[in-house]
Motif scaffolding. Structure first.
Motif, PDB file in Angstrom:
ATOM      1  N   ALA A 193       0.836  -1.209   0.000  1.00 16.14           N
ATOM      2  CA  ALA A 193       0.000   0.000   0.000  1.00 16.14           C
ATOM      3  C   ALA A 193       0.873   1.263   0.000  1.00 16.14           C
ATOM      4  N   LEU A 194       1.959   1.227   0.759  1.00 17.82           N
ATOM      5  CA  LEU A 194       2.867   2.387   0.794  1.00 17.82           C
ATOM      6  C   LEU A 194       3.445   2.662  -0.590  1.00 17.82           C
ATOM      7  N   LYS A 195       3.798   1.586  -1.284  1.00 13.04           N
ATOM      8  CA  LYS A 195       4.366   1.738  -2.627  1.00 13.04           C
ATOM      9  C   LYS A 195       3.323   2.351  -3.579  1.00 13.04           C
ATOM     10  N   ILE A 196       2.093   1.862  -3.484  1.00 11.95           N
ATOM     11  CA  ILE A 196       1.015   2.384  -4.350  1.00 11.95           C
ATOM     12  C   ILE A 196       0.767   3.863  -4.067  1.00 11.95           C
ATOM     13  N   ARG A 197       0.773   4.234  -2.794  1.00  9.13           N
ATOM     14  CA  ARG A 197       0.476   5.616  -2.423  1.00  9.13           C
ATOM     15  C   ARG A 197       1.619   6.574  -2.762  1.00  9.13           C
ATOM     16  N   GLU A 198       2.831   6.052  -2.836  1.00 10.43           N
ATOM     17  CA  GLU A 198       3.958   6.880  -3.292  1.00 10.43           C
ATOM     18  C   GLU A 198       3.667   7.448  -4.673  1.00 10.43           C
ATOM     19  N   ASN A 199       2.966   6.666  -5.477  1.00 11.05           N
ATOM     20  CA  ASN A 199       2.615   7.100  -6.831  1.00 11.05           C
ATOM     21  C   ASN A 199       1.218   7.725  -6.894  1.00 11.05           C
ATOM     22  N   VAL A 200       0.639   8.009  -5.712  1.00 13.80           N
ATOM     23  CA  VAL A 200      -0.698   8.616  -5.597  1.00 13.80           C
ATOM     24  C   VAL A 200      -1.758   7.843  -6.379  1.00 13.80           C
ATOM     25  N   LYS A 201      -1.630   6.523  -6.376  1.00 17.87           N
ATOM     26  CA  LYS A 201      -2.633   5.658  -7.004  1.00 17.87           C
ATOM     27  C   LYS A 201      -3.565   5.115  -5.908  1.00 17.87           C
ATOM     28  N   PRO A 202      -4.810   4.721  -6.285  1.00 18.16           N
ATOM     29  CA  PRO A 202      -5.715   4.142  -5.273  1.00 18.16           C
ATOM     30  C   PRO A 202      -5.278   2.733  -4.864  1.00 18.16           C
ATOM     31  N   THR A 203      -5.398   2.434  -3.580  1.00 16.22           N
ATOM     32  CA  THR A 203      -5.135   1.065  -3.104  1.00 16.22           C
ATOM     33  C   THR A 203      -6.377   0.197  -3.274  1.00 16.22           C
ATOM     34  N   LEU A 204      -7.441   0.784  -3.778  1.00 11.30           N
ATOM     35  CA  LEU A 204      -8.737   0.118  -3.891  1.00 11.30           C
ATOM     36  C   LEU A 204      -9.072  -0.137  -5.361  1.00 11.30           C
ATOM     37  N   PRO A 205      -9.992  -1.063  -5.661  1.00  8.40           N
ATOM     38  CA  PRO A 205     -10.770  -1.856  -4.704  1.00  8.40           C
ATOM     39  C   PRO A 205      -9.935  -2.933  -4.005  1.00  8.40           C
ATOM     40  N   SER A 206     -10.469  -3.384  -2.882  1.00 13.82           N
ATOM     41  CA  SER A 206      -9.932  -4.557  -2.219  1.00 13.82           C
ATOM     42  C   SER A 206     -10.837  -5.736  -2.588  1.00 13.82           C
ATOM     43  N   SER A 207     -10.743  -6.828  -1.839  1.00 13.77           N
ATOM     44  CA  SER A 207     -11.667  -7.950  -2.052  1.00 13.77           C
ATOM     45  C   SER A 207     -12.047  -8.501  -0.684  1.00 13.77           C
ATOM     46  N   VAL A 208     -13.161  -9.222  -0.661  1.00 15.05           N
ATOM     47  CA  VAL A 208     -13.592  -9.820   0.610  1.00 15.05           C
ATOM     48  C   VAL A 208     -12.532 -10.798   1.115  1.00 15.05           C
ATOM     49  N   ALA A 209     -11.950 -11.572   0.206  1.00 14.58           N
ATOM     50  CA  ALA A 209     -10.927 -12.552   0.623  1.00 14.58           C
ATOM     51  C   ALA A 209      -9.735 -11.843   1.276  1.00 14.58           C
ATOM     52  N   LYS A 210      -9.306 -10.745   0.675  1.00 13.95           N
ATOM     53  CA  LYS A 210      -8.162 -10.007   1.208  1.00 13.95           C
ATOM     54  C   LYS A 210      -8.511  -9.402   2.571  1.00 13.95           C
ATOM     55  N   GLU A 211      -9.710  -8.832   2.669  1.00  8.70           N
ATOM     56  CA  GLU A 211     -10.105  -8.216   3.942  1.00  8.70           C
ATOM     57  C   GLU A 211     -10.210  -9.241   5.064  1.00  8.70           C
ATOM     58  N   ARG A 212     -10.649 -10.457   4.739  1.00 10.69           N
ATOM     59  CA  ARG A 212     -10.703 -11.502   5.777  1.00 10.69           C
ATOM     60  C   ARG A 212      -9.308 -11.762   6.349  1.00 10.69           C
ATOM     61  N   GLU A 213      -8.285 -11.509   5.542  1.00  4.50           N
ATOM     62  CA  GLU A 213      -6.911 -11.755   5.996  1.00  4.50           C
ATOM     63  C   GLU A 213      -6.301 -10.568   6.728  1.00  4.50           C
ATOM     64  N   ILE A 214      -6.485  -9.346   6.180  1.00  3.05           N
ATOM     65  CA  ILE A 214      -5.715  -8.205   6.704  1.00  3.05           C
ATOM     66  C   ILE A 214      -6.534  -7.260   7.575  1.00  3.05           C
ATOM     67  N   ASN A 215      -7.841  -7.494   7.689  1.00  6.47           N
ATOM     68  CA  ASN A 215      -8.685  -6.551   8.429  1.00  6.47           C
ATOM     69  C   ASN A 215      -8.990  -7.110   9.819  1.00  6.47           C
ATOM     70  N   VAL A 216      -8.363  -6.550  10.842  1.00  4.57           N
ATOM     71  CA  VAL A 216      -8.545  -7.099  12.195  1.00  4.57           C
ATOM     72  C   VAL A 216     -10.003  -6.957  12.660  1.00  4.57           C
ATOM     73  N   PHE A 217     -10.735  -5.998  12.094  1.00  2.00           N
ATOM     74  CA  PHE A 217     -12.134  -5.809  12.491  1.00  2.00           C
ATOM     75  C   PHE A 217     -13.036  -6.922  11.958  1.00  2.00           C
ATOM     76  N   LEU A 218     -12.540  -7.671  10.982  1.00  2.00           N
ATOM     77  CA  LEU A 218     -13.264  -8.858  10.491  1.00  2.00           C
ATOM     78  C   LEU A 218     -12.731 -10.125  11.156  1.00  2.00           C
ATOM     79  N   ARG A 219     -11.700  -9.981  11.987  1.00  2.00           N
ATOM     80  CA  ARG A 219     -11.052 -11.155  12.590  1.00  2.00           C
ATOM     81  C   ARG A 219     -11.272 -11.197  14.102  1.00  2.00           C
ATOM     82  N   THR A 220     -12.450 -10.762  14.536  1.00  2.00           N
ATOM     83  CA  THR A 220     -12.691 -10.673  15.983  1.00  2.00           C
ATOM     84  C   THR A 220     -12.794 -12.048  16.649  1.00  2.00           C
ATOM     85  N   GLU A 221     -12.940 -13.115  15.833  1.00  2.00           N
ATOM     86  CA  GLU A 221     -12.967 -14.470  16.411  1.00  2.00           C
ATOM     87  C   GLU A 221     -11.565 -15.090  16.417  1.00  2.00           C
ATOM     88  N   ASP A 222     -10.608 -14.402  15.837  1.00  2.00           N
ATOM     89  CA  ASP A 222      -9.232 -14.898  15.760  1.00  2.00           C
ATOM     90  C   ASP A 222      -8.578 -14.774  17.147  1.00  2.00           C
TER      91      ASP A 222
END
Ligand SMILES: [Zn+2]
Length: 254
Positions: A193-222
């Motif tokens: 994400a840092l690399k993408i933002r260096e070039n002022v490009k959007p980091t989005l869209p994401s995907s549900v699969a990716k969010e299940r991995e990197i989004n702690v707010f979706l991992r409350t049972e972890d």
């Protein structure tokens, strides 16, 4: 074929614009000028406007666009937004304009009480409820409502592309890293994400699969996420809702 384009607006908003044939449908136009400019550049006609919730940075440009292009506005039944032509509630299905997919409406309270999301197989417009690696602040709803809303998103097919309304990915991943300093997927996502933002490009869209991995707010049972939240608060957190409440509180102070 339909394409989806981010129109950057205000400080860090994206107005998502779907395009099919010579027509466009925009989601949450917080301001009008970037939308009219984009329509002109692309030679497109506006066909409809979708609204997720009542905050000014999501509706501010709607009255001007509606008047200028004479298009219908779809928005949440549970709100008092002026200018909505079609009020929709949980389970409603809408086709914004001919040639666009049919969307199912989800009521997703938490960030606000009127918040809705638009889902069609393969894509989700989630406004300020879910961000990449984060979620919206609790302005009106409670953690229980937000937990239910986020769980609804997490249960969608993994390949579903996720279109949040803000570019908050780097800040969210920095928070996620402080919750789970050993998590390689979060670390890798942050570097990317840092690399993408260096070039002022959007980091989005994401995907549900990716969010299940990197989004702690979706991992409350972890167990790892729960342990981190418990360590921070110094008490036992017995439910996913309690873990989410603590994470949200932690992020507000981060
Ligand atoms: Zn908002």
């Amino acid at each position: 074929m339909m394409t989806v384009t981010p129109i950057p607006a205000l400080r860090d908003n994206y107005i998502w614009a779907m395009q099919a044939g010579g027509q466009a449908v925009v989601v949450d136009p917080g301001v009008a000028a970037p939308v009219t400019g984009w329509l002109q550049d692309e030679g497109l006609q506006l066909a409809a406007i979708l609204i997720t919730h009542h905050h000014g940075d999501h509706i501010g440009g709607m009255p001007e666009l509606k008047q200028r292009y004479q298009v219908p506005v779809v928005g949440p039944a549970g709100s008092h937004i002026r200018g909505i032509d079609r009020s929709v509630a949980d389970g409603d299905r809408i086709v914004p304009a001919p040639g666009f997919p049919e969307f199912e409406v989800f009521e997703v309270p938490g960030h606000t009480l009127d918040h809705i999301a638009y889902y069609a197989p393969g894509l989700l417009f989630c406004g300020d409820t879910l961000f990449s690696a984060g979620c919206g602040r609790l302005f009106e709803g409670d953690a229980g409502q937000l937990h239910q809303s986020l769980s609804k998103f997490a249960a969608l097919p993994g390949e579903t592309r996720v279109y949040p309304a803000h570019e908050y990915t780097v800040a969210n991943l920095k928070f996620a890293r402080s919750v789970l300093p050993q998590d390689e997927k979060i670390e890798k996502a942050l570097a990317n994400a840092l690399k993408i933002r260096e070039n002022v490009k959007p980091t989005l869209p994401s995907s549900v699969a990716k969010e299940r991995e990197i989004n702690v707010f979706l991992r409350t049972e972890d167990p790892a996420v729960r342990a981190a939240a418990e360590a921070r608060t110094g008490r036992e957190l017995k439910t996913g809702v309690a873990v989410l409440a603590e994470l949200r509180h932690w992020k507000d102070e981060f």
